[in-house]
Design an enzyme around this catalytic site. Structure first.
Site, PDB file in Angstrom:
ATOM      1  N   LYS A  30       5.197 -13.984   5.508  1.00 32.44           N
ATOM      2  CA  LYS A  30       5.046 -15.100   3.995  1.00 32.44           C
ATOM      3  C   LYS A  30       7.039 -14.757   4.186  1.00 32.44           C
ATOM      4  CE  LYS A  30       3.821 -17.921   0.733  1.00 32.44           C
ATOM      5  NZ  LYS A  30       3.459 -18.899   1.074  1.00 32.44           N
ATOM      6  N   ASP A  42      -0.557 -17.998   4.263  1.00 32.76           N
ATOM      7  CA  ASP A  42      -1.561 -19.567   3.886  1.00 32.76           C
ATOM      8  C   ASP A  42      -1.976 -20.031   4.623  1.00 32.76           C
ATOM      9  OD1 ASP A  42       1.214 -19.579   3.700  1.00 32.76           O
ATOM     10  OD2 ASP A  42       1.027 -20.521   1.968  1.00 32.76           O
ATOM     11  N   ASP A  59      -5.401  -7.255   5.661  1.00 33.08           N
ATOM     12  CA  ASP A  59      -6.026  -6.920   5.154  1.00 33.08           C
ATOM     13  C   ASP A  59      -7.119  -8.166   4.416  1.00 33.08           C
ATOM     14  OD1 ASP A  59      -8.224  -4.670   3.629  1.00 33.08           O
ATOM     15  OD2 ASP A  59      -7.595  -5.846   1.502  1.00 33.08           O
ATOM     16  N   ASP A 107     -10.780  -9.299   6.250  1.00 31.08           N
ATOM     17  CA  ASP A 107     -12.276  -9.747   6.372  1.00 31.08           C
ATOM     18  C   ASP A 107     -12.860 -10.951   6.193  1.00 31.08           C
ATOM     19  OD1 ASP A 107     -12.505  -6.944   4.782  1.00 31.08           O
ATOM     20  OD2 ASP A 107     -13.337  -8.048   2.816  1.00 31.08           O
ATOM     21  N   TYR A 124       0.731  -1.435   0.395  1.00 31.81           N
ATOM     22  CA  TYR A 124       0.417   0.394   0.082  1.00 31.81           C
ATOM     23  C   TYR A 124       1.008   1.640   0.113  1.00 31.81           C
ATOM     24  CZ  TYR A 124      -4.409  -2.478   1.350  1.00 31.81           C
ATOM     25  OH  TYR A 124      -5.386  -3.577   0.911  1.00 31.81           O
TER      26      TYR A 124
HETATM   27  C1  IPM Z   1     -10.203  -1.759   4.237  1.00 31.10           C
HETATM   28  C2  IPM Z   1     -10.678  -1.582   2.426  1.00 31.10           C
HETATM   29  C3  IPM Z   1      -9.024  -0.449   2.487  1.00 31.10           C
HETATM   30  C4  IPM Z   1      -8.400  -1.340   2.255  1.00 31.10           C
HETATM   31  C5  IPM Z   1      -9.368  -0.351   0.608  1.00 31.10           C
HETATM   32  C6  IPM Z   1     -11.195   0.924   0.378  1.00 31.10           C
HETATM   33  C7  IPM Z   1      -8.655   0.289   0.281  1.00 31.10           C
HETATM   34  O1  IPM Z   1     -10.116  -2.525   2.225  1.00 31.10           O
HETATM   35  O2  IPM Z   1     -10.438  -0.485   5.379  1.00 31.10           O
HETATM   36  O3  IPM Z   1      -9.585  -2.792   4.407  1.00 31.10           O
HETATM   37  O4  IPM Z   1      -7.648  -2.219   1.565  1.00 31.10           O
HETATM   38  O5  IPM Z   1      -7.526  -1.222   3.529  1.00 31.10           O
HETATM   39 MN    MN Z   2     -10.453  -4.215   3.755  1.00 28.86          MN
END
Ligand code: IPM
Ligand code: MN
Length: 355
Positions: free
Chosen positions: A185, A217, A241, A245, A138
């Site tokens: 990794k 992984d 990230d 999720d 990033y």
């Molecule tokens: C998050 C989101 C962001 C990220 C995106 C929207 C850039 O997915 O806050 O996790 O990848 O960090």
């Molecule tokens: Mn995200």
């Protein structure tokens, strides 16, 4: 105590969930000695369409002058990917918010919403992901898009690794975790090899904390196989990230998960981890709990209001027995709109703050 909170509602469901967060901030102002003055700082896709800038200078000035930022979600389906979303990265980079704190906790009333069988849930899920938030893939360093080639460089610096890993060890110590897990990794990537080395260097200062390294992984597998094994988990930007999720769905819905983009001692930004969900925008059905839990994080991390943070969590836990938004709906429990769910939680919180 008077504090200024910048509010970025954003796109899609952002304004709807943020409005429920505002209810909570107003309630705290009305029923405690803490006063939150709210100032809007528009950003995201709609703002981009209007002004050609997803984070107008004026908004960023408001954000910089505030004590904390409550952020909804940004992103619109009719804009190219990244055009709205890069506002988030500008704030993270611009304010040097190097910690992304992402707790995932499976609340008792949501146990049967967890997609895992009971044997895999074990003693429960209560993990804090600590994601590095300014570097890695990033960072923008060396990134370029050409016709036949594109590059993003995974940049990890010693300074960047040290500060996030140190934060994670301090965090684990503060909340009395027994174990800290580092995800990397290192069997392939040079940045991970530096990360792992620094993790163990810093770890020497914390002899009573158990330390483990897991490859990304394998970690993704263990997270659904035995999530109860993890407490504090520290990792780089991209891996964080992805696993946050995955973790968010384990607690019943992406709509339940909160986050803090933090620079300790400075202005920090709090946002639900879900996106702008344009498909359900304007329908008053989005889950406001990710946002309300982000306010809980704001109270504890930016203002050290541990008791209020705790009361917010209790109010949410109790409310989940009485009402649910559609993403976590349940027979025998009333299905509620975004606003009604926000009211239910606010009323419970009001009762406890009155005492
Ligand atoms: C998050 C989101 C962001 C990220 C995106 C929207 C850039 O997915 O806050 O996790 O990848 O960090
Ligand atoms: Mn995200």
């Amino acid at each position: 105590m008077k504090k200024k909170i910048a509010i970025t509602k954003g796109d899609g469901v952002g304004p709807e969930v943020v409005d429920e967060g505002i209810k909570i901030l107003k309630l705290i102002t009305n029923y405690t000695d803490f006063e939150f003055n709210l100032v809007e700082a528009p950003a995201g896709g709609n703002v981009y369409k209007q002004y050609g800038d997803n984070l107008p200078q004026k908004s960023f000035e408001i954000i910089k002058s505030a004590d904390a930022l409550l952020f909804g979600a940004v992103g619109l389906p009719d804009l190219p990917p990244g055009v709205a979303e890069s506002a988030i990265l500008k704030i993270r980079q611009g304010l040097d918010l190097f910690v992304n704190l992402r707790p995932i906790k499976l609340y008792e009333p949501l146990k049967n919403r967890c997609p895992l069988k009971e044997e895999f849930i074990g003693e429960g899920i209560d993990i804090t992901f600590i994601r590095e938030n300014t570097e890695g893939l990033y960072s923008n360093y060396g990134s370029k898009l050409e016709n036949n080639k594109a590059e993003s460089v995974m940049l990890y610096t010693r300074k960047g690794c040290e500060r996030i890993i140190k934060y994670a060890f301090e965090y684990a110590t503060k909340v009395k975790h027994q174990k800290i897990t580092s995800v990397d990794k290192a069997n392939l990537l040079k940045p991970s090899q530096l990360w792992r080395k620094i993790f163990h260097e810093i770890g020497e200062g914390y002899p009573t904390l158990a330390k483990e390294d897991i490859y990304i992984d394998a970690f993704c597998q263990w997270l659904i196989r035995a999530p109860y094994k993890f407490q504090t988990v520290v990792t780089g930007n991209m891996f964080g990230d992805i696993i946050s999720d995955e973790g968010a769905f384990l607690i019943g819905s992406l709509g339940m998960a909160s986050s803090g983009n933090i620079h300790p001692g400075k202005i920090s930004m709090y946002e639900p981890i879900h996106g702008s969900a344009p498909d359900i925008a304007g329908k008053n059905i989005a889950n406001p709990i990710g946002t309300i839990l982000s306010i809980k994080l704001m109270m504890q991390e930016s203002f050290n209001l541990m008791e209020i943070a705790n009361e917010i969590e209790i109010a949410i836990d109790q409310a989940l027995y009485e009402g649910r938004t559609i993403d976590i709906q349940e027979t025998n429990i009333k299905t509620m709109s975004t606003q009604d769910m926000g009211d239910l939680i606010a009323n419970k919180l009001k009762e406890s703050l009155k005492k």
